[in-house]
Design a protein around this motif. Structure first.
Motif, PDB file in Angstrom:
ATOM      1  N   HIS A  19      25.504 -27.331  52.928  1.00 55.02           N
ATOM      2  CA  HIS A  19      25.637 -26.147  53.768  1.00 55.02           C
ATOM      3  C   HIS A  19      27.078 -25.617  53.694  1.00 55.02           C
ATOM      4  CE1 HIS A  19      24.472 -24.235  57.873  1.00 55.02           C
ATOM      5  NE2 HIS A  19      25.138 -23.395  57.095  1.00 55.02           N
ATOM      6  N   HIS A  23      28.996 -21.947  52.061  1.00 56.50           N
ATOM      7  CA  HIS A  23      30.033 -21.081  52.635  1.00 56.50           C
ATOM      8  C   HIS A  23      31.181 -20.885  51.656  1.00 56.50           C
ATOM      9  CE1 HIS A  23      29.173 -20.946  57.171  1.00 56.50           C
ATOM     10  NE2 HIS A  23      28.126 -21.557  56.639  1.00 56.50           N
ATOM     11  N   CYS A 137      26.126 -18.304  61.737  1.00 56.58           N
ATOM     12  CA  CYS A 137      25.679 -19.651  61.385  1.00 56.58           C
ATOM     13  C   CYS A 137      25.683 -20.555  62.595  1.00 56.58           C
ATOM     14  CB  CYS A 137      26.642 -20.188  60.316  1.00 56.58           C
ATOM     15  SG  CYS A 137      26.325 -21.863  59.842  1.00 56.58           S
ATOM     16  N   HIS A 141      28.210 -28.344  59.590  1.00 53.69           N
ATOM     17  CA  HIS A 141      29.042 -28.425  58.392  1.00 53.69           C
ATOM     18  C   HIS A 141      29.832 -29.717  58.404  1.00 53.69           C
ATOM     19  CE1 HIS A 141      28.695 -24.088  59.383  1.00 53.69           C
ATOM     20  NE2 HIS A 141      28.294 -24.056  58.128  1.00 53.69           N
TER      21      HIS A 141
HETATM   22 ZN   LIG Z   1      26.806 -22.458  57.871  1.00 48.80          ZN
END
Ligand SMILES: [Zn+2]
Ligand SMILES: [Zn+2]
Length: 603
Positions: A19, A23, A137, A141
């Motif tokens: 994830h 980004h 989001c 992370h």
């Molecule tokens: Zn994210």
């Protein structure tokens, strides 16, 4: 991926790494294309992707550049910082990003998450910022970009993808990447991808002339070519042998039935969207069958049954037809017509455990024959909340049959994983997951315990006390469908089927015309013994003939010339390259017969 796997995955470190990598990738893409519009970038099973609306198509050089820049961003150890924002603030932040604005609307109204997927509750709106990039989001992370291993990261490809998967929407560009914890894991994954490409069952199926599809016949309706027909015959022979030994009775049922049958079974209306539409004849609607069960139930119920003949095991390689969306069809793995290694076992409660374990034993025998070392059985159970909706409304029977299955698996020391809320409508099921030699996972077969259908069909037997008793039904298909099984086996063996399963077992190659008769004599001698042998009598040169046999992955090539003819021998070349010159014919035939008889995986 199953729901259960997904939940485990979403809590894993790999999920956070991937994830986060998405980004970082978006940041790098935005630097390269400041005017890019970005949409969503979720982790997926073995990696992640991100979809962008870009001013021009991406090139392989772009991907290299992006990947290089990603490594620099990672080295910056930028923290991922979360902030909860109002919808208004979110709109301000993403004012130049139309796709994000659309997603914010979904979040604000509820019913959708930040990827536009359906969601039960109305979520809070949060953003994450790392370095110069901010995304809509909710995480999770890694703490900072430094926790992404730069040497375990790779961008794989880019392709077109419609916004929200809808062809009426703009075409976006999707970049696929993969990320792992260690570079070794990455290498293994890349190797597996390469191997899977080489072993792609669609490619091999064409090269080896196993199956084909035809526009006029229709999508998802495979045509089995003669070589595929041989593989099918061998699988059916295996199934029949095993099932005969295990006391199954073979039946045959038609491909279609009246609407009434499927109303009775509950397939209509619950399963209607997976069925072909009806056809009407003499004022009656008929459907092609999506499953064989209702017809087997009718056979069990065709006459009174006594406890003395229980259990009754009815087997059939039954043809079924299911409607799969054209976009979801995939080679042999997802088709619209299929032949299933089906059987239904009608058992009393006392017989359940033994019969159930008999099915598991059958699986193990098949695993051994096919060299499947890694497998997992997953027991899917009901959830109280779904009773009367997803599941037959009888909690007592659910709890009882689930406990019966658990006990059987425990007593038989069968490793399994339990998955709540994934059962079939009418009872708990066991999915059998297997891994091919290159480590790819397949769901081949299911095993289901059914306490609802026998009662629906009024099935019963007279027990030893003279009372009517409703049997349980076990649905099982260890060899899955021919389509799925052969799709799997093509990858598993990379097209090099073991001798017993090979469409061509022996290719005799005469060196010159003078040796043709000897070659033909050998062929007829072998055919007489049930060995699939052929002579290559074409005018090609010997090397070309050998190459041709190799292309079809024929296990044994016999080169015969003057010396072989006078000595009644053959020069054997095996598929793996080993050579044995001057082998007496009888000895070779014995070798082949031995491999076939034992269904050996050896050459
Ligand atoms: Zn994210
Ligand atoms: Zn069934």
């Amino acid at each position: 991926m199953s729901q259960q796997h997904k939940e485990h995955y979403e809590e894993s470190e790999l999920y956070r790494i991937r994830h986060s990598a998405a980004h970082v990738m978006a940041e790098a893409v935005l630097e390269l294309f400041p005017q890019a519009k970005y949409t969503i970038g979720p982790p997926i099973e073995h990696g992640f992707y991100y979809d962008f609306d870009l001013p021009r198509p991406l090139t392989p050089e772009d991907l290299e550049k992006i990947e290089k820049r990603m490594r620099q961003i990672i080295a910056g150890h930028h923290n991922f910082i979360k902030r909860v924002v109002s919808a208004q603030e979110a709109r301000q932040i993403f004012k130049d990003q139309p796709y994000k604005l659309e997603l914010i609307e979904g979040l604000e109204q509820g019913g959708q998450d930040e990827y536009g997927n359906p969601l039960d509750e109305k979520p809070e709106i949060s953003i994450y910022t790392s370095d110069t990039f901010t995304d809509l989001c909710r995480g999770p992370h890694v703490e900072n970009t430094g926790q992404i291993n730069p040497s375990a990261l790779k961008l794989l490809s880019s392709s077109g993808a419609y916004w929200r998967g809808d062809e009426h929407n703009p075409m976006l560009q999707r970049i696929y990447g993969t990320a792992w914890k260690t570079s070794k894991e990455l290498e293994e994954y890349l190797w597996q991808l390469e191997e899977a490409k080489k072993r792609d069952h669609r490619k091999l199926g064409k090269e080896l002339e196993i199956f084909t599809f035809d526009e006029e016949v229709g999508p998802g309706l495979p045509l089995w070519l003669p070589r595929g027909g041989v593989v099918i015959d061998e699988l059916e022979k295996l199934a029949k042998e095993m099932e005969d030994k295990a006391g199954y009775l073979r039946v045959r049922t038609p491909h279609l039935a009246k609407e009434d049958l499927f109303l009775h079974s509950g397939h209509l209306p619950y399963y209607a969207e997976s069925m072909y539409p009806p056809m009407e004849l003499e004022g009656v609607k008929y459907y092609v069958k999506p499953m064989n069960c209702p017809m087997h139930h009718k056979i069990f119920g065709a006459r009174p049954r006594s406890y003395r003949e229980m259990p009754v095991r009815l087997a059939e390689y039954g043809s079924c037809y299911r409607y799969e969306k054209s976009g979801e069809l995939f080679g042999l793995m997802r088709v619209r017509s299929m032949q299933m290694n089906d059987a239904h076992m009608y058992v009393s409660e006392d017989q359940f455990e033994e019969e159930f374990m008999g099915v598991i034993a059958l699986y193990h025998q098949y695993f051994k024959i096919f060299g499947i070392d890694k497998y997992l059985m997953r027991l899917s159970t009901h959830a109280s909340s779904g009773l009367g909706k997803k599941y037959v409304d009888n909690e007592r029977l659910w709890l009882k049959t689930e406990e019966m299955v658990r006990r059987a698996m425990d007593n038989g020391k069968v490793p399994y994983e339990e998955v709540p809320d994934e059962a079939a409508f009418y009872g708990p099921k066991i999915d059998v997951q297997i891994w091919s030699v290159i480590g790819r996972e397949f769901t081949l077969a299911t095993n289901q315990v059914d306490f609802a259908q026998p009662a629906r069909f009024g099935l019963h037997f007279i027990n030893s006390e003279g009372q009517e008793e409703t049997p349980l039904c076990i649905h099982r298909a260890p060899l899955s469908t021919h389509e799925r099984m052969i799709g799997f086996l093509l990858e598993h063996y990379a097209g090099s089927f073991p001798v017993w399963l090979s469409p061509d077992q022996v290719r005799v190659i005469p060196i010159t015309d003078a040796h043709k008769d000897y070659a033909l004599r050998l062929v007829s001698q072998m055919k007489e013994l049930g060995i699939r042998a052929e002579a290559d009598l074409s005018n090609d040169r010997m090397n070309a003939k050998i190459r041709q046999a190799q292309l079809f992955k024929v296990p044994y090539m016999l080169v015969v010339g003057e010396r072989e003819m006078t000595e009644s021998t053959v020069s054997l070349r095996k598929r793996d390259g080993t050579r044995l010159d001057g082998m007496p014919v009888g000895q070779f035939i014995k070798l082949v017969q031995d491999r076939i008889e034992k269904r050996s995986s050896e050459l």
